[in-house]
Each structure stands twice: as C-alpha cells, then as structure tokens.
Design a protein around this motif. Structure first.
Motif, PDB file in Angstrom:
ATOM      1  N   ASP A 149       6.912  -3.758  -0.792  1.00 36.28           N
ATOM      2  CA  ASP A 149       7.355  -3.363  -1.410  1.00 36.28           C
ATOM      3  C   ASP A 149       9.276  -3.859  -1.477  1.00 36.28           C
ATOM      4  O   ASP A 149       9.957  -3.196  -2.284  1.00 36.28           O
ATOM      5  N   ALA A 193       0.174 -10.737  -7.359  1.00 34.96           N
ATOM      6  CA  ALA A 193      -0.030  -9.516  -7.372  1.00 34.96           C
ATOM      7  C   ALA A 193      -0.991  -9.765  -6.091  1.00 34.96           C
ATOM      8  O   ALA A 193      -1.801 -10.539  -6.412  1.00 34.96           O
ATOM      9  N   GLU A 248       3.296  -1.182 -13.304  1.00 38.10           N
ATOM     10  CA  GLU A 248       1.353  -0.522 -14.222  1.00 38.10           C
ATOM     11  C   GLU A 248       1.761   0.004 -15.446  1.00 38.10           C
ATOM     12  O   GLU A 248       2.719  -0.227 -16.145  1.00 38.10           O
ATOM     13  N   THR A 270       7.466   1.101 -13.719  1.00 37.22           N
ATOM     14  CA  THR A 270       7.276   0.652 -11.917  1.00 37.22           C
ATOM     15  C   THR A 270       7.575   1.572 -10.879  1.00 37.22           C
ATOM     16  O   THR A 270       8.273   2.506 -11.404  1.00 37.22           O
ATOM     17  N   ASP A 271       6.961   1.516 -10.024  1.00 38.56           N
ATOM     18  CA  ASP A 271       6.998   2.150  -8.425  1.00 38.56           C
ATOM     19  C   ASP A 271       6.708   1.735  -7.686  1.00 38.56           C
ATOM     20  O   ASP A 271       6.214   0.553  -7.380  1.00 38.56           O
ATOM     21  N   HIS A 326       4.088  -1.500  -7.384  1.00 34.60           N
ATOM     22  CA  HIS A 326       3.471  -1.037  -8.284  1.00 34.60           C
ATOM     23  C   HIS A 326       4.393  -1.878  -9.836  1.00 34.60           C
ATOM     24  O   HIS A 326       5.323  -0.880  -9.586  1.00 34.60           O
ATOM     25  N   SER A 328       4.458   3.194  -3.055  1.00 35.46           N
ATOM     26  CA  SER A 328       4.029   4.272  -2.639  1.00 35.46           C
ATOM     27  C   SER A 328       3.863   3.727  -1.089  1.00 35.46           C
ATOM     28  O   SER A 328       4.372   2.276  -0.716  1.00 35.46           O
ATOM     29  N   LEU A 366       2.986  -0.400  -0.907  1.00 34.79           N
ATOM     30  CA  LEU A 366       3.483  -1.222  -2.225  1.00 34.79           C
ATOM     31  C   LEU A 366       4.688  -1.020  -3.556  1.00 34.79           C
ATOM     32  O   LEU A 366       4.747  -0.346  -3.380  1.00 34.79           O
ATOM     33  N   ASP A 410      -2.826  -1.832 -12.949  1.00 35.98           N
ATOM     34  CA  ASP A 410      -1.905  -1.384 -11.818  1.00 35.98           C
ATOM     35  C   ASP A 410      -1.767  -3.258 -10.800  1.00 35.98           C
ATOM     36  O   ASP A 410      -2.754  -3.674 -10.056  1.00 35.98           O
ATOM     37  N   TYR A 411      -1.066  -3.501 -11.377  1.00 35.49           N
ATOM     38  CA  TYR A 411      -0.063  -5.194 -10.213  1.00 35.49           C
ATOM     39  C   TYR A 411      -0.027  -4.400  -8.980  1.00 35.49           C
ATOM     40  O   TYR A 411       1.518  -3.643  -9.310  1.00 35.49           O
ATOM     41  N   ARG A 412      -0.324  -4.667  -7.790  1.00 36.92           N
ATOM     42  CA  ARG A 412      -0.117  -4.077  -6.767  1.00 36.92           C
ATOM     43  C   ARG A 412       0.907  -5.315  -5.767  1.00 36.92           C
ATOM     44  O   ARG A 412       0.756  -5.996  -5.307  1.00 36.92           O
ATOM     45  N   ARG A 472      10.793  -6.315 -10.204  1.00 36.04           N
ATOM     46  CA  ARG A 472      10.674  -4.625 -10.398  1.00 36.04           C
ATOM     47  C   ARG A 472      12.091  -4.660 -11.073  1.00 36.04           C
ATOM     48  O   ARG A 472      12.280  -4.273 -12.157  1.00 36.04           O
TER      49      ARG A 472
END
Length: 385
Positions: A91, A65, A155, A142-143, A153, A145, A151, A85-87, A100
């Motif tokens: 993405d 990350a 989480e 997962t997400d 994520h 942004s 990014l 939160d691993y960013r 993901r």
C-alpha cells in the motif's frame, strides 16, 4: 500646385495610410466587432477533456488489483448488499498512493463506473429471471491494512434489489448472476440472512466458512444454472439435496396399527355375517340394514354418494385454499407445488401466497425433494380421511 500644397497632400496621404494599417490591428487585439477571439476557450476545453481522460485512466487501474473479494449479504426481502473489495499489495507503492488520492478526489466518478459494470450483469439477470432489479446507493471508500500483509483497499458498497427469489420459507440465490464468471484472484462469498441456513449449493463450495458459501475463482467454473444456493429457515432445512429423498418419514407404527385394526374389524364383520347366514329358526340369509340407515340410490342416472364425494363441488364454488386441498385429496395427500401451478393455471406468485397461508394455518405441510417444494396433508388429516 505649389510646393507647399504638394507637401500637405503627401502628409494627408501618409496619415490615411497609417490609420488604415492601425485599425485592423487594434480590432484584432481588442476583440472588436466581426472578429471571433477563441484563443482562451480552446485551452480550457482541452484541459477539461484531459481531466476526464485522466479520471477514466485512473478508474481503469482497478483492473490491476491483485485480488478482488465480493461479499454478498442476502436479505429476507430478496435484496442483497454487495461489498466489492479491490486489494492492492504494498500500500506504500506510488501507484497505490496515486490511485487512492484520485478515488478520494473523484468518488462519484468511480461509483458511476462501478455501477455501470454491475448494471451489465444485472441486465442479464433480469432477462433470465423476469424480475425487476436495480443497483442503487453505490459508495466507495479507501483503506489500508497491515495484517496479515500490507494491502491497499478500494471498497465499493451497493444494494441490488430483486436479487434473490423468495418462496415460502426459502430463498433461492444465484439466478440473478446468470452468465457471471469468477476470474482468477477473485472470490465470491454469500451470507444468508439471520434465521436462514444453507440447504443446498451448486457447484460445491471451496472450503466454505461456517454459515456462508465461498467460491475461489482460481478453481471454480459456473455453468448456465450456477451459482445456485438454497437457503431455508432454520428448522425447515432438509440437508443436502437428494432426488431420492422421499420426504418426511412415514409414521409406520401408526400405519401398521391402523392396518391391524382394519383387519380385526373385517374379520369380526365376516364372522357376524357368517353367523347370520347360518342362524337357525329360518332367519333370513340377507342381513337387514340397521334401523335408520338410508337405502342406497339405485335409480339410473343419479350420482351416487361415493361419486359426489370423489368429484366434490364444482371449482367455481371453492376458495383458492379449498382447491389446493381438493387437489391434495385427489393425489393421495401429496403433490408438487409446480403441479399445482400447472393444474390450476395460476402464477407462481399466487400459488406461493395461497400455499403459504395454508402452511401457516397448519392445513398442509411443505418439504423439499431436490429443488422442488412438495405439499402434503398433515398425518392427522390423512388418518381422519
């Protein structure tokens, strides 16, 4: 034997030879008795092992990350909710998409791996604090942004019970993270529960947001006793820890007025006695005690009234609250809570419980000097005594 019989014998022998050659072949292909056909099972086992290895490899991708943000929300009961939160930058990158998809397909495997990592830290915390702790309710989502940059994520959210130390109106945070290191590109942010404020921090935070404590791994190093955060109920905070802080301001005007009153009474008493000594008409130079006043005890071996007041009743006849109040009287109205633990040979938990009850009843006041609680008799009680 004629030619016909010879020919028949040759045919029989040929037929027997064919049967002998055919039976083993048929048994091998049909899974007959005495033959183990393990062909189909081995590829299945190998396929399962490959899937496990693939999941482990995908889990290891979390170590790649670009940033890791750890938010800790402390609760009033001493537990804390962690959000890790691993960013990942970009993405839309193929690696991120693969990760993901794998997290969404195998959330339990990722949650178990994250729990194992934090349990190793928890074990160090239990050994350091002697508190029972548990990491539970681990989940992962997962997400993506897009602001301020793109990014991805991964989480994790979980609860850590027994994380903080509770004492009266304060919560001490950090001892559970004994041996914890904050690597580069990793941040740690701690949020107090509602109704509490930050009253002391070590080491100094990095640009702390309002209402929380923030450290950046790029420039923060924790020692053995760090991180350390002192959270106090609003209205009871004493500000930054200062070993030279004498506690609440003394009511100097009240003290000065009391001293002046004592001086006046002493002067008046001296004048009256002086007048009695010089009184005419043969008045005795020894003043008679006022009517109804008991004569002081003079017999040898008897405990005087002053000694009885100083010593007080034996400890076994006192309640827990009275024993603390007696200690305060003997120490001039103030004593450190840790000294109460030592003097009465109580546990810290028992001492905190008794002190908390006295504080709620208004029998004592509690304030902080540095990292220690100091118990004090209220000003009105001191003046009455």
């Amino acid at each position: 034997m004629d030619a016909r019989g010879l020919w028949a014998l040759v045919c029989v022998l040929a037929l027997v030879g064919c049967l002998v050659a055919f039976v083993p072949s048929a048994s091998a292909t049909s899974g007959g008795v005495g033959v183990v056909d393990s062909g189909p099972e081995q590829p299945l086992l190998q396929e399962t092992a490959n899937e496990t290895d693939q999941t482990a490899n995908e889990t290891d991708q979390l170590d790649d990350a670009d940033e890791v943000h750890i938010d800790v929300f402390v609760h009033e009961n001493g537990a804390a909710t962690f959000v890790v939160d691993y960013r990942f930058e970009n993405d839309s990158d193929a690696n991120w998409n693969t990760l993901r998809d794998d997290v969404e397909a195998n959330p339990d495997a990722y949650a178990a791996e994250e729990r194992d990592d934090w349990n190793a830290i928890l074990e160090d915390g239990e050994n350091e604090t002697d508190r029972e702790m548990e990491i539970r309710n681990v989940s992962v989502v997962t997400d993506v942004s897009t602001a301020p940059r793109e990014l991805g994520h991964v989480e994790f959210t979980f609860e850590w019970t027994g994380f903080a130390y509770i004492e009266l109106n304060r919560i001490e945070v950090g001892d559970a993270l004994s041996g914890f290191t904050l690597p580069k590109d990793t941040t740690l942010q701690v949020f107090p529960p509602e109704g509490y404020v930050v009253d002391g921090v070590e080491p100094s935070p990095d640009d702390p947001p309002e209402g929380s404590v923030f450290w950046d791994g790029d420039g923060t190093e924790f020692t053995d006793d760090q991180p350390w955060i002192d959270l106090m109920e609003e209205g009871n905070a004493s500000g930054p820890a200062d070993e030279s802080d004498p506690g609440p301001a003394m009511p100097w005007l009240t003290v000065a007025a009391a001293l002046a009153l004592l001086a006046s009474v002493g002067a008046a008493g001296w004048w009256i006695r002086h007048e009695e000594i010089l009184a005419p008409n043969g008045a005795s130079s020894e003043a008679e005690p006022p009517a109804g006043t008991a004569e002081p005890a003079t017999s040898g071996g008897d405990v005087t009234q002053g000694e009885q007041e100083t010593n007080g009743p034996p400890p076994e006849l006192l309640s827990n609250e009275e024993r603390i109040l007696q200690l305060l009287d003997q120490r001039g109205g103030r004593i450190k809570q840790q000294e109460v633990v030592s003097e009465l040979d109580w546990t810290e938990a028992k001492t905190s419980q008794v002190v908390g009850g006295l504080r709620e009843d208004g029998e004592i006041e509690v304030f902080r000097i540095g990292r220690e609680n100091v118990l004090a008799l209220p000003d009105d009680r001191e003046s009455d005594d």
